[in-house]
Design a protein around this motif. Structure first.
Motif, mmCIF file in Angstrom:
data_model
loop_
_atom_site.group_PDB
_atom_site.id
_atom_site.type_symbol
_atom_site.label_atom_id
_atom_site.label_comp_id
_atom_site.label_asym_id
_atom_site.label_seq_id
_atom_site.Cartn_x
_atom_site.Cartn_y
_atom_site.Cartn_z
ATOM 1 N N GLY A 1 0.800 -1.217 0.000
ATOM 2 C CA GLY A 1 0.000 0.000 0.000
ATOM 3 C C GLY A 1 0.832 1.266 0.000
ATOM 4 N N TYR B 1 1.012 3.779 -4.060
ATOM 5 C CA TYR B 1 0.412 5.109 -4.168
ATOM 6 C C TYR B 1 1.442 6.233 -4.128
ATOM 7 N N GLN C 1 -11.594 6.035 -10.994
ATOM 8 C CA GLN C 1 -11.928 5.103 -9.912
ATOM 9 C C GLN C 1 -13.422 4.786 -9.882
ATOM 10 N N THR D 1 -3.686 0.667 -9.606
ATOM 11 C CA THR D 1 -3.600 0.792 -8.148
ATOM 12 C C THR D 1 -4.918 0.526 -7.424
ATOM 13 N N LEU D 2 -6.042 0.704 -8.123
ATOM 14 C CA LEU D 2 -7.340 0.590 -7.462
ATOM 15 C C LEU D 2 -8.171 -0.605 -7.914
ATOM 16 N N TRP E 1 -6.529 -2.453 -4.442
ATOM 17 C CA TRP E 1 -7.155 -1.826 -3.275
ATOM 18 C C TRP E 1 -8.112 -2.764 -2.535
ATOM 19 N N SER F 1 -15.039 -1.658 -2.080
ATOM 20 C CA SER F 1 -15.010 -0.946 -3.353
ATOM 21 C C SER F 1 -16.176 0.021 -3.483
ATOM 22 N N SER G 1 -15.665 2.983 -1.289
ATOM 23 C CA SER G 1 -14.513 3.727 -1.790
ATOM 24 C C SER G 1 -14.874 4.601 -2.987
#
Length: 408
Positions: free
Chosen positions: A16, A20, A55, A110-111, A115, A350, A353
């Motif tokens: 993590g 990022y 995202q 990254t997501l 995530w 998710s 988020s």
């Protein structure tokens, strides 16, 4: 908690912290980005806005997929892909259009899978001690991010005098190497992550996963997380505030930013233990911290921009950052406290988020605009409002939990 579990949480935190480094580089590399790219604070905010727009499309399907495949695969491939994008960015950063495209693609690396896979795994490992588990994760996350960010700053500073514009490229290559090296390390450390994070004997159907959309408590959780992330976003603007209002050097303010954004995360296991063992509730910890944030933020506004009080203001921003880190590091443990089923945790993470991280879409450029105009008092007022709403939403969640416990 077993030593093996702690090692796994530390490994997840490494992932993590590394993945990022580029998407949120403005948090610790703000002034260097402005100097090297020629972009304004608002322009940098729009980079993160592009990330936030992407995202919206990747998080929910990513969460559904993360409930079904190996977390090890999701995380390691995402780290390597992020490293590749970082290297590309290091050679095209002078083009704002190319930078916007890079930030859009970063949402996928990254997501999309990383995530939900990371956070679901943390919750599965933590079990009833999810507050402590998330705090250990974020401590490792913070230390990894701090070391990675510090290394990038030092490489850039060392190269700027001799290499000129190439210094920025060398900084990005350094960031990419951090991601790729950690991916290789985690490929070994997380070899049994699928078994550790499985958490359910039966694979949920898509219909099961989408039932979280119908839970009223999910939307109150989303509000709490939205406000908490707004606070975390706002914290990044202490860096230009100290340089603009108090003429602090870029390197000093950047180093303080690393402490605020990352090193303080290393202290969060202590507050996680307080929430789990003493208060028996992450929600109660939020309700304790939010009034403190309001009081200290009001103090920053009252003190003003007098160069003679730079040490006082710096200390106040560090205090604010510490408490923001304590609630940011434990905010996803609210899902566990509110008894969201682990089988659909990836989908739930998710879903919340998608909305919780919308500050990246409009708060970042808005606060960037205020920073460009040297109107930092509006940023601080926004953070006070976010603190108030976070405390209220956590109070409502406590009431909902008690009502649910009585009916059950």
């Amino acid at each position: 908690m077993k030593l093996k579990d702690i090692i796994l949480l530390i490994a997840l935190g490494m992932a993590g912290g590394a993945i990022y480094l580029l998407p949120y580089m403005k948090y610790y590399f703000y002034n260097q980005m402005v100097d090297s790219t020629g972009l304004s604070g608002q322009d940098l905010g729009f980079l993160v806005t592009m990330y936030g727009i992407a995202q919206m499309f990747v998080l929910l399907p990513g969460g559904i997929i993360a409930d079904r495949i190996s977390s090890r695969t999701c995380i390691c491939l995402s780290l390597i892909a992020t490293g590749v994008l970082t290297i590309i960015y290091g050679y095209v950063y002078t083009s704002y259009i190319a930078s916007l495209v890079i930030w859009f693609l970063l949402a996928f690396t990254t997501l999309f899978l990383a995530w939900p896979a990371i956070l679901k795994s943390v919750r599965a490992i933590g079990g009833e001690n999810s507050g402590t588990a998330y705090s250990i994760y974020y401590a490792s996350n913070g230390l990894t991010g701090a070391l990675g960010g510090y290394l990038i700053i030092k490489v850039y500073s060392a190269c700027i005098a001799t290499s000129g514009s190439s210094a920025y490229t060398y900084g990005m290559i350094t960031s990419a190497l951090v991601n790729i090296i950690i991916a290789l390390v985690l490929f070994y450390l997380l070899r049994d992550m699928k078994e550790s994070a499985s958490g359910a004997s039966k694979m949920p159907t898509v219909k099961d996963s989408l039932t979280v959309l119908k839970l009223p408590i999910i939307w109150v959780i989303t509000l709490a997380l939205f406000c908490t992330y707004t606070l975390y976003v706002g914290m990044s603007f202490f860096t230009p505030y100290l340089t603009d209002a108090f003429h602090m050097s870029n390197e000093t303010s950047g180093t303080l930013s690393l402490v605020r954004s990352y090193v303080f995360m290393s202290l969060t296991p202590l507050t996680g233990l307080i929430a789990d063992r003493l208060l028996k509730s992450t929600l109660k910890w939020f309700m304790l911290v939010c009034p403190i944030l309001i009081i200290v933020l009001l103090g920053v506004i009252v003190v003003g921009e007098n160069v003679n009080v730079v040490m006082l203001v710096s200390s106040l921003t560090m205090l604010i950052a510490f408490f923001i880190c304590t609630i940011y590091s434990s905010m996803f443990s609210i899902l566990s406290e509110c008894k969201i089923p682990i089988a659909v945790a990836g989908t739930a993470i998710s879903l919340v988020s998608i909305f919780a991280y919308t500050p990246d879409m409009f708060i970042q450029p808005l606060f960037g605009y205020f920073a460009d105009k040297n109107q930092y008092q509006f940023i601080f007022c926004g953070l006070i409002l976010a603190s108030l709403l976070a405390g209220i939403s956590c109070f409502i969640l406590l009431k909902m939990n008690k009502r649910k416990a009585i009916t059950d």
